[in-house]
Scaffold this active site. Structure first.
Site, PDB file in Angstrom:
ATOM      1  N   ASP A 138      50.002  52.618  27.625  1.00  0.00           N
ATOM      2  CA  ASP A 138      48.702  52.820  26.986  1.00  0.00           C
ATOM      3  C   ASP A 138      47.505  52.775  27.927  1.00  0.00           C
ATOM      4  O   ASP A 138      46.363  52.806  27.489  1.00  0.00           O
ATOM      5  CB  ASP A 138      48.494  51.820  25.842  1.00  0.00           C
ATOM      6  CG  ASP A 138      47.532  52.356  24.782  1.00  0.00           C
ATOM      7  OD1 ASP A 138      47.430  53.592  24.675  1.00  0.00           O
ATOM      8  OD2 ASP A 138      46.888  51.558  24.098  1.00  0.00           O
ATOM      9  N   ASP A 173      45.314  51.026  14.346  1.00  0.00           N
ATOM     10  CA  ASP A 173      45.485  51.631  15.667  1.00  0.00           C
ATOM     11  C   ASP A 173      44.813  50.801  16.758  1.00  0.00           C
ATOM     12  O   ASP A 173      45.104  50.984  17.939  1.00  0.00           O
ATOM     13  CB  ASP A 173      44.863  53.033  15.686  1.00  0.00           C
ATOM     14  CG  ASP A 173      45.608  54.003  14.795  1.00  0.00           C
ATOM     15  OD1 ASP A 173      46.838  54.078  14.899  1.00  0.00           O
ATOM     16  OD2 ASP A 173      44.945  54.692  13.985  1.00  0.00           O
ATOM     17  N   ASP A 221      54.274  58.123  23.678  1.00  0.00           N
ATOM     18  CA  ASP A 221      53.209  58.385  24.662  1.00  0.00           C
ATOM     19  C   ASP A 221      53.600  58.179  26.118  1.00  0.00           C
ATOM     20  O   ASP A 221      52.820  58.514  27.013  1.00  0.00           O
ATOM     21  CB  ASP A 221      51.969  57.529  24.393  1.00  0.00           C
ATOM     22  CG  ASP A 221      51.144  58.043  23.235  1.00  0.00           C
ATOM     23  OD1 ASP A 221      51.472  59.110  22.700  1.00  0.00           O
ATOM     24  OD2 ASP A 221      50.175  57.372  22.859  1.00  0.00           O
TER      25      ASP A 221
END
Length: 328
Positions: free
Chosen positions: A114, A303, A152
């Site tokens: 992230d 989120d 991701d």
């Protein structure tokens, strides 16, 4: 910047069971299992949505209880936490097996994940990650499980978010994770491949190959994102054609109204207003390349601490209600 939010693992190591071992899923109308032929994945009777239904019901708020049942009645991904991976994986897969369903697990713990955004973190280094994946695999054992691997992680190698010095290690870690998980006899693995709005298939297919998609069962798209199913399907098919016609799954958890296009573009993925639940989870997609519509992101969980939300992965009841209220 990312489309994902980390979610914590189960507080109860034997998820879905009461203290005396009795399966609660069959008795709770909010969390009864879906027909196996249409949706073989396990509905967790102890999930956040189910608990919210109980709270609203006890408070006499039947209207909101009915809305949240739209979430509680569907199987969602169980995001394995960093601290007790073997126990959590065993608890989820045992509870699923008891209900004659498949567990849906999400692994989101790769180092440097992230890029310092709301869900920053991950394993401390490559060896810690390999050990963590090994424990997850041991916890799964020979029970049926579908694993969505590292949302991701590949995308951020392509978009420049993850520093270059970590690229080779990440490819190695992802490939190793695929190979380790596939040692389990009943485990299906989908390597995450981003979403239709972030990078083109031309930018992603070589990284997907380097990460070991040939050894995986396929790949996942739109995890924690909002792109419509038809666009995700088109994106997935173009990517599939470049990686040996591998099948894929689509996260439809919150794509009912498509992506949010207002506000700061760098954060329009984070708790965007006006979104809606998408198609219910099912393996009956009408397309042989699309193996399932899944709710990988758990609808109603934040989120990140943006737009008034709590930290990433925490239950956000107001947002859950909005998603359910807007569902078609």
């Amino acid at each position: 910047m990312t489309a994902c939010a980390a979610a914590t693992g189960a507080a109860l190591l034997v998820a879905g069971c009461s203290s005396d071992g009795e399966d609660k899923g069959e008795k709770n109308p909010a969390t009864s299992q879906q027909p196996k032929a249409i949706d073989p994945y396990w509905v967790n009777p102890d999930g956040n949505a189910a608990k919210q239904v109980e709270t609203y019901t006890k408070d006499g708020d039947d209207k909101n209880a009915e809305l949240i049942k739209k979430i509680a009645s569907q199987p969602v991904g169980e995001w394995i936490g960093p601290d007790n991976p073997e126990e959590e994986a065993r608890g989820f897969t045992e509870a699923a097996a008891k209900a004659d369903r498949d567990a849906l697990l999400v692994l989101y713990n790769v180092p440097h994940r992230d890029c310092g955004q709301f869900s920053k973190g991950g394993a401390s280094d490559g060896n810690a990650y390999r050990e963590w994946v090994d424990k997850v695999a041991k916890g799964i054992g020979d029970r049926r499980a579908t694993v969505v691997l590292e949302p991701d992680a590949l995308l951020h190698l392509v978009d420049g978010c993850t520093p270059q010095e970590f690229h080779e290690e990440r490819f190695d870690l992802l490939k190793g994770a695929v190979e380790r998980l596939k040692q389990q006899p009943a485990t299906t693995v989908y390597l995450d491949a981003g979403n239709a709005g972030w990078q083109s298939p031309d930018a992603l297919f070589e990284p997907l190959q380097r990460a070991g998609v040939d050894k995986a069962d396929g790949f996942s798209v739109n995890v924690s994102n909002f792109f419509p199913t038809d666009l995700s399907q088109e994106f997935g098919k173009k990517l599939s054609a470049k990686v040996g016609n591998k099948p894929f799954v689509i996260d439809t958890s919150r794509n009912g109204n498509g992506p949010y296009t207002e506000g700061d573009p760098a954060e329009n993925w984070c708790n965007p207003p006006g979104r809606a639940l998408g198609e219910p989870p099912t393996t009956k997609t009408g397309d042989p390349l699309v193996k399932a519509y899944l709710w990988v992101k758990r609808p109603g969980e934040s989120d990140g601490d943006c737009k008034g939300g709590p930290k990433a992965g925490d239950w956000y009841p107001e947002y859950a209600l909005e998603l359910a209220r807007n569902a078609k």
